[in-house]
Write an enzyme that holds these catalytic residues in place. Structure first.
Site, short mmCIF file in Angstrom:
data_model
loop_
_atom_site.label_atom_id
_atom_site.label_comp_id
_atom_site.label_asym_id
_atom_site.label_seq_id
_atom_site.Cartn_x
_atom_site.Cartn_y
_atom_site.Cartn_z
N HIS A 190 92.40 88.19 90.63
CA HIS A 190 93.59 88.83 90.05
C HIS A 190 94.78 88.79 91.03
O HIS A 190 94.62 88.61 92.24
CB HIS A 190 93.29 90.29 89.67
CG HIS A 190 92.91 91.14 90.84
ND1 HIS A 190 93.82 91.62 91.76
CD2 HIS A 190 91.70 91.58 91.27
CE1 HIS A 190 93.20 92.34 92.68
NE2 HIS A 190 91.90 92.31 92.40
N GLU A 243 84.56 94.60 89.75
CA GLU A 243 84.44 94.55 91.20
C GLU A 243 83.26 95.41 91.67
O GLU A 243 82.75 96.27 90.95
CB GLU A 243 85.76 95.03 91.83
CG GLU A 243 85.81 95.03 93.35
CD GLU A 243 85.58 93.65 94.00
OE1 GLU A 243 84.47 93.10 93.84
OE2 GLU A 243 86.49 93.17 94.69
#
Length: 198
Positions: free
Chosen positions: A13, A84
């Site tokens: 990202h 994550e």
């Protein structure tokens, strides 16, 4: 002539406030900074060199917004396994803050209190890899730094802890594929940020 084997294209990202300051950002849903949004938009052209049979993204907004801004939001499917590492009580802390009380700490060897171990993250990476094998064609994945590093290690048949050997910048592109014979899983490209201007 053998057809070209499919690849996994990995995108970390764009930049967030916590990625800029080095704070561990696991499950906290931190939005992209304006700079992170710009980075995500600049992925559009670079990702056009592949055709994708599937696009998957972490549901966390920094990854899903990167996916949308790069032009793949409408075709993307959410995958919780792409979230994550769960940093537990170390969420939001920098490595320096953690090492002030645990001087020899590394996430790879020690994991985190009340969060995940490298083995836990490795199990999620293995599920993603197994799922990509059922897709006929290239797969585009939008995710996070530590998860993608573990995914690369597992693709290469290494223990999850060997993700420590791979650095990964925000809005980078990496490619996991096969050698020219199509038998050996390899890194074809890693941590490419040449598409980012300035």
């Amino acid at each position: 002539m053998k057809p070209k084997p499919p690849v996994l294209v990995l995108v970390r990202h764009g930049e967030t406030a916590w990625s800029r300051t080095g704070q561990h950002t696991g499950r906290t849903d931190i939005p992209l900074l304006e700079e992170g949004r710009r980075m995500a938009t600049e992925l559009r052209h670079a990702l056009r060199r592949w055709n994708f049979a599937a696009v998957w993204t972490s549901p966390l907004s920094r990854a899903s917004e990167t996916c949308a801004l790069s032009g793949y939001g409408e075709s993307a499917e959410l995958r919780t396994d792409l979230m994550e590492w769960d940093y537990g009580t170390f969420e939001g802390k920098t490595k320096g803050e953690i090492r002030a009380t645990s001087p020899n700490w590394t996430i790879w060897a020690d994991g985190v209190p009340c969060g995940e171990s490298a083995r836990d993250v490795g199990a999620r990476a293995d599920r993603i890899i197994a799922e990509t094998r059922s897709v006929e064609g290239n797969v585009l994945l939008f995710s996070h730094g530590h998860l993608l590093r573990v995914l690369a290690a597992r693709w290469l048949g290494l223990p999850p802890t060997e993700g420590r050997l791979f650095t990964l910048n925000t809005a980078s592109i990496s490619v996991l594929g096969f050698d020219s014979e199509g038998d050996q899983q390899v890194l074809q490209l890693w941590n490419d940020t040449t598409h980012l201007r300035g």
